[in-house]
Design a protein around this motif. Structure first.
Motif, PDB file in Angstrom:
ATOM      1  N   TYR A 286       0.832  -1.201   0.000  1.00  0.00           N
ATOM      2  CA  TYR A 286       0.000   0.000   0.000  1.00  0.00           C
ATOM      3  C   TYR A 286       0.866   1.250   0.000  1.00  0.00           C
ATOM      4  O   TYR A 286       0.594   2.202  -0.726  1.00  0.00           O
ATOM      5  N   LYS A 287       1.913   1.255   0.805  1.00  0.00           N
ATOM      6  CA  LYS A 287       2.803   2.422   0.864  1.00  0.00           C
ATOM      7  C   LYS A 287       3.415   2.696  -0.507  1.00  0.00           C
ATOM      8  O   LYS A 287       3.435   3.845  -0.963  1.00  0.00           O
ATOM      9  N   ALA A 288       3.889   1.667  -1.179  1.00  0.00           N
ATOM     10  CA  ALA A 288       4.482   1.841  -2.511  1.00  0.00           C
ATOM     11  C   ALA A 288       3.426   2.372  -3.490  1.00  0.00           C
ATOM     12  O   ALA A 288       3.699   3.294  -4.276  1.00  0.00           O
ATOM     13  N   PHE A 289       2.232   1.808  -3.438  1.00  0.00           N
ATOM     14  CA  PHE A 289       1.140   2.239  -4.315  1.00  0.00           C
ATOM     15  C   PHE A 289       0.788   3.702  -4.028  1.00  0.00           C
ATOM     16  O   PHE A 289       0.700   4.525  -4.937  1.00  0.00           O
ATOM     17  N   PHE A 290       0.601   4.018  -2.762  1.00  0.00           N
ATOM     18  CA  PHE A 290       0.219   5.373  -2.354  1.00  0.00           C
ATOM     19  C   PHE A 290       1.295   6.374  -2.756  1.00  0.00           C
ATOM     20  O   PHE A 290       1.004   7.421  -3.331  1.00  0.00           O
ATOM     21  N   ASP A 291       2.558   6.051  -2.449  1.00  0.00           N
ATOM     22  CA  ASP A 291       3.662   6.971  -2.757  1.00  0.00           C
ATOM     23  C   ASP A 291       3.754   7.250  -4.254  1.00  0.00           C
ATOM     24  O   ASP A 291       4.034   8.374  -4.663  1.00  0.00           O
ATOM     25  N   LYS A 292       3.512   6.230  -5.050  1.00  0.00           N
ATOM     26  CA  LYS A 292       3.624   6.398  -6.501  1.00  0.00           C
ATOM     27  C   LYS A 292       2.446   7.186  -7.080  1.00  0.00           C
ATOM     28  O   LYS A 292       2.632   8.120  -7.857  1.00  0.00           O
ATOM     29  N   TYR A 293       1.239   6.815  -6.709  1.00  0.00           N
ATOM     30  CA  TYR A 293       0.064   7.368  -7.390  1.00  0.00           C
ATOM     31  C   TYR A 293      -0.557   8.577  -6.709  1.00  0.00           C
ATOM     32  O   TYR A 293      -1.320   9.306  -7.332  1.00  0.00           O
ATOM     33  N   SER A 294      -0.234   8.826  -5.446  1.00  0.00           N
ATOM     34  CA  SER A 294      -0.810   9.998  -4.781  1.00  0.00           C
ATOM     35  C   SER A 294      -0.207  11.293  -5.325  1.00  0.00           C
ATOM     36  O   SER A 294      -0.777  12.363  -5.159  1.00  0.00           O
ATOM     37  N   ARG A 295       0.928  11.192  -6.002  1.00  0.00           N
ATOM     38  CA  ARG A 295       1.581  12.382  -6.589  1.00  0.00           C
ATOM     39  C   ARG A 295       0.925  12.803  -7.899  1.00  0.00           C
ATOM     40  O   ARG A 295       1.183  13.891  -8.397  1.00  0.00           O
ATOM     41  N   ILE A 296       0.140  11.910  -8.478  1.00  0.00           N
ATOM     42  CA  ILE A 296      -0.483  12.179  -9.766  1.00  0.00           C
ATOM     43  C   ILE A 296      -1.853  12.809  -9.531  1.00  0.00           C
ATOM     44  O   ILE A 296      -2.628  12.331  -8.710  1.00  0.00           O
ATOM     45  N   GLN A 297      -2.125  13.877 -10.241  1.00  0.00           N
ATOM     46  CA  GLN A 297      -3.431  14.542 -10.128  1.00  0.00           C
ATOM     47  C   GLN A 297      -4.443  13.721 -10.928  1.00  0.00           C
ATOM     48  O   GLN A 297      -4.542  13.837 -12.138  1.00  0.00           O
ATOM     49  N   PHE A 298      -5.198  12.852 -10.233  1.00  0.00           N
ATOM     50  CA  PHE A 298      -6.149  12.000 -10.947  1.00  0.00           C
ATOM     51  C   PHE A 298      -7.603  12.382 -10.677  1.00  0.00           C
ATOM     52  O   PHE A 298      -8.522  11.796 -11.226  1.00  0.00           O
ATOM     53  N   SER A 299      -7.797  13.376  -9.826  1.00  0.00           N
ATOM     54  CA  SER A 299      -9.144  13.886  -9.559  1.00  0.00           C
ATOM     55  C   SER A 299      -9.052  15.404  -9.464  1.00  0.00           C
ATOM     56  O   SER A 299      -8.189  15.929  -8.768  1.00  0.00           O
TER      57      SER A 299
END
Length: 125
Positions: A86-99
């Motif tokens: 989850y940490k790896a997923f969150f760190d990678k994708y939370s930086r992307i503006q997807f909403s």
């Protein structure tokens, strides 16, 4: 074992944490914002994780384990099942503006918060 059976509840969270192929992340022309389709893909991963995490957590938060060693072991095992992924997923994708408007809703469980919530499991309320 009973413990392995118990941990399957938490392992189910991993189905939301699979990597998204970079080819599936398309951006709007001349913008840092993902296209609608790509944004939906990440939204569904984050919202799926949130829904399942909350569902599993609500059921398990009321359990009490009086034996401190056993409680610590269970918390550690739960973390081991999904938290690093989850940490790896969150760190990678939370930086992307997807909403455009609701990023905070999708990012309401940073890994540190999830870790802290796991640390509250099984304690006497």
């Amino acid at each position: 074992s009973e413990k392995a059976k118990y941990l399957t509840h938490w392992e189910s969270l991993n189905k939301h944490l699979t990597a998204v192929d970079d080819k599936e992340l398309n951006y709007q022309t001349n913008k840092d914002v993902l296209s609608l389709e790509s944004g939906r893909l990440l939204k569904s991963r984050f919202s799926g994780f949130i829904e399942d995490f909350e569902r599993v957590y609500v059921v398990h938060r009321d359990f009490t384990v009086i034996d401190l060693k056993l409680r610590d072991m269970l918390q550690r095992d739960i973390r081991r099942v999904f938290l690093a992924r989850y940490k790896a997923f969150f760190d990678k994708y939370s930086r992307i503006q997807f909403s455009k408007k609701n990023m905070e809703n999708y990012l309401k469980y940073p890994p540190q918060k999830v870790d802290s919530l796991i640390g509250q499991l099984f304690a006497m309320q």
